[in-house]
Design a protein around this motif. Sequence first.
Motif, PDB file in Angstrom:
ATOM      1  N   MET A 102      -7.411  -7.476   4.649  1.00 47.85           N
ATOM      2  CA  MET A 102      -6.005  -7.119   4.788  1.00 47.85           C
ATOM      3  C   MET A 102      -5.884  -5.438   4.490  1.00 47.85           C
ATOM      4  SD  MET A 102      -4.000  -9.998   2.821  1.00 47.85           S
ATOM      5  CE  MET A 102      -3.795 -11.583   3.695  1.00 47.85           C
ATOM      6  N   THR A 103      -4.868  -4.819   5.164  1.00 42.01           N
ATOM      7  CA  THR A 103      -4.463  -3.330   4.591  1.00 42.01           C
ATOM      8  C   THR A 103      -2.838  -3.674   4.634  1.00 42.01           C
ATOM      9  OG1 THR A 103      -6.258  -2.516   5.780  1.00 42.01           O
ATOM     10  CG2 THR A 103      -4.409  -1.046   5.499  1.00 42.01           C
ATOM     11  N   PRO A 104      -2.382  -3.473   3.636  1.00 44.83           N
ATOM     12  CA  PRO A 104      -0.939  -3.580   3.466  1.00 44.83           C
ATOM     13  C   PRO A 104      -0.120  -2.234   3.541  1.00 44.83           C
ATOM     14  CG  PRO A 104      -1.778  -3.358   1.303  1.00 44.83           C
ATOM     15  CD  PRO A 104      -2.832  -3.359   2.312  1.00 44.83           C
ATOM     16  N   ALA A 105       1.144  -2.398   4.368  1.00 47.33           N
ATOM     17  CA  ALA A 105       1.978  -1.113   4.441  1.00 47.33           C
ATOM     18  C   ALA A 105       2.647  -1.038   3.276  1.00 47.33           C
ATOM     19  CB  ALA A 105       2.794  -1.139   5.884  1.00 47.33           C
ATOM     20  N   ASN A 106       3.863   0.071   3.055  1.00 42.12           N
ATOM     21  CA  ASN A 106       4.484   0.212   2.012  1.00 42.12           C
ATOM     22  C   ASN A 106       6.004  -0.551   1.899  1.00 42.12           C
ATOM     23  OD1 ASN A 106       5.968   1.816   3.786  1.00 42.12           O
ATOM     24  ND2 ASN A 106       5.438   3.724   2.658  1.00 42.12           N
ATOM     25  N   GLY A 165       0.839  -1.021   0.064  1.00 37.73           N
ATOM     26  CA  GLY A 165      -0.040  -0.033  -0.035  1.00 37.73           C
ATOM     27  C   GLY A 165       0.916   1.211  -0.008  1.00 37.73           C
ATOM     28  N   ASP A 166       0.197   2.473   0.452  1.00 36.43           N
ATOM     29  CA  ASP A 166       1.150   3.673   0.399  1.00 36.43           C
ATOM     30  C   ASP A 166       1.271   4.203   1.877  1.00 36.43           C
ATOM     31  OD1 ASP A 166      -1.497   4.561   0.898  1.00 36.43           O
ATOM     32  OD2 ASP A 166      -1.667   5.491  -0.766  1.00 36.43           O
ATOM     33  N   VAL A 167       1.084   3.440   2.962  1.00 33.85           N
ATOM     34  CA  VAL A 167       1.092   4.041   4.225  1.00 33.85           C
ATOM     35  C   VAL A 167       2.438   3.351   4.972  1.00 33.85           C
ATOM     36  CG1 VAL A 167      -0.234   2.202   5.178  1.00 33.85           C
ATOM     37  CG2 VAL A 167      -0.087   4.214   6.551  1.00 33.85           C
ATOM     38  N   LEU A 168       3.108   4.101   5.647  1.00 35.76           N
ATOM     39  CA  LEU A 168       4.465   3.748   6.606  1.00 35.76           C
ATOM     40  C   LEU A 168       3.623   2.907   7.503  1.00 35.76           C
ATOM     41  CD1 LEU A 168       6.352   7.101   7.148  1.00 35.76           C
ATOM     42  CD2 LEU A 168       6.878   5.210   5.602  1.00 35.76           C
ATOM     43  N   PRO A 169       4.704   1.589   8.061  1.00 37.15           N
ATOM     44  CA  PRO A 169       4.030   0.724   8.941  1.00 37.15           C
ATOM     45  C   PRO A 169       3.877   1.262  10.376  1.00 37.15           C
ATOM     46  CG  PRO A 169       6.520   0.405   8.337  1.00 37.15           C
ATOM     47  CD  PRO A 169       5.870   1.171   7.098  1.00 37.15           C
ATOM     48  N   GLU A 170       4.733   2.328  10.573  1.00 41.70           N
ATOM     49  CA  GLU A 170       4.253   2.804  12.059  1.00 41.70           C
ATOM     50  C   GLU A 170       3.184   3.483  11.808  1.00 41.70           C
ATOM     51  OE1 GLU A 170       8.071   4.924  10.002  1.00 41.70           O
ATOM     52  OE2 GLU A 170       7.272   3.201  10.224  1.00 41.70           O
ATOM     53  N   ASP A 171       2.884   4.270  10.634  1.00 42.28           N
ATOM     54  CA  ASP A 171       1.550   5.040  10.492  1.00 42.28           C
ATOM     55  C   ASP A 171       0.160   3.853  10.585  1.00 42.28           C
ATOM     56  OD1 ASP A 171       2.840   7.221  10.654  1.00 42.28           O
ATOM     57  OD2 ASP A 171       2.712   7.682   8.277  1.00 42.28           O
ATOM     58  N   LEU A 172       0.445   2.849   9.910  1.00 41.81           N
ATOM     59  CA  LEU A 172      -0.446   1.678   9.938  1.00 41.81           C
ATOM     60  C   LEU A 172      -0.839   1.302  11.493  1.00 41.81           C
ATOM     61  CD1 LEU A 172      -2.548  -0.377   8.393  1.00 41.81           C
ATOM     62  CD2 LEU A 172      -0.432  -1.707   7.992  1.00 41.81           C
ATOM     63  N   ILE A 173       0.317   0.916  12.152  1.00 42.78           N
ATOM     64  CA  ILE A 173       0.057   0.648  13.682  1.00 42.78           C
ATOM     65  C   ILE A 173      -0.592   1.562  14.447  1.00 42.78           C
ATOM     66  CG2 ILE A 173       1.190  -0.080  15.837  1.00 42.78           C
ATOM     67  CD1 ILE A 173       3.514  -1.520  13.847  1.00 42.78           C
TER      68      ILE A 173
END
Length: 448
Positions: free
Chosen positions: A421-425, A355-363
């Motif tokens: 599912m939501t993927p990070a980048n 996706g287009d989101v940073l993993p820390e922003d996803l968390i």
Amino acid sequence: MSETIDSESLLARAGDLIDHAMRAGADAADAVVVRGRSRSVTVRLGKVEGTEASESDDFSLRVFIGKRVASVSANPGFDLKLLAERAVAMAKASPEDPFAALADPADLAKTWPDLELFDPTDVSSDDLAEAALAMEQAALDVAGVTNSSGAGASAGMGGLVLATSHGFSGAYSASRFGRSVSVIAGEGTKMERDYDFDSRLYFADLRGVDDVGRTAGERAVRRLNPRQVPTAKDVTVVFDPRMARGMAGHIASAINGASVARKTSFLRDKMGKQVLKAGLSVTDDPLIVRGSSSRPFDGEGVTGERLVMIEDGVLNHWFLSTSTARELGLHTNGRGVRGGTAVSPACTNFALEPGDVLPEDLIRSIGTGFYVTELIGHGVNMVTGEYSRGASGFWIENGELAYPVSEVTIASNLTDMFMRMTPANDIDRKFGVAAPTLAIEGMTLAGK
């Protein structure tokens, strides 16, 4: 490994084997040589525990008589004529297989690209030992690490030589270098173990030994003093990239044509239907230059192309070899892999696209949930999609990793998980099966 395939002599031998098979009565045949060379060193607590080296050249011959097929294999030094006659005799006595056949001549590769799969760098056993020892020491130097489960370094190469009775002749080789280390943190009943590793086609692309060792040590220390958490439903579970690659592997298994033909995939009736959350895509590309699982042609001489297996959540393709495609009334897409004397479909460079989101922003957006860094057991039923596995990792509170968690079980059904599912980048495409950090909503967590 400095040695490549001696393709000319092996192709000549494969061609002679096919000629003997045809003279013995075969209608069609193919011959394969799988070559392997490897060298590895393992160490523990500053001492070399083992040094291994292996070499193999495995020949296999597959013959067709009408709809009957048989395969035989042998090591170097065998008698070509006797092996061919044995294969033909076996085929005559075999039951008919309506789907077994060589690839259609129109599908065979005439030319293929140089994918730069072979690095001739020669890494000696002494070099491997030095790397393993330095990697282990870097892990032991992390405060809180108390013991080592060992470290290892390896270098090797593999190659495929393929010739068929209807005109295909080709060979390629690929190198592989690896580093791994596992260490223990804590004392007594409060010990925790973790590891790190890297594997690449080119030696220069490997992560540094200090980086691999330090990361392994830090991962182990972070797991100290874990807690159990209460049983809960509708938990958002975040899979770190290491665990997310396993989730991508479940997708690959579920869309394998062989599983569909055997009716052992829970997605077997889903072609053309939505199987992943809208917006998600899955690709497979055998032609990536220096790709971990790239190949210029498959185990039947067919060059595959990049496929969007799942696009915007909708299933577009199965992985297909010639026989599997025939069984399903479809056409091969160049995913045939030799396994012993058989050919079956498999993925190549497979990626659950990010996706287009940073993993820390996803968390951070999740607020409260469970971040998984290790899965235990094999509780995945690919026929029904039922998913239940032991897990450990970190509890997420207020959008941050708060404390380590162990001895819990996460459960759901892959059908539901794929749709949530939501993927990070943060995908690393240097792995043959690649996936970013994944958040999956609505899972059940069994704790204390």
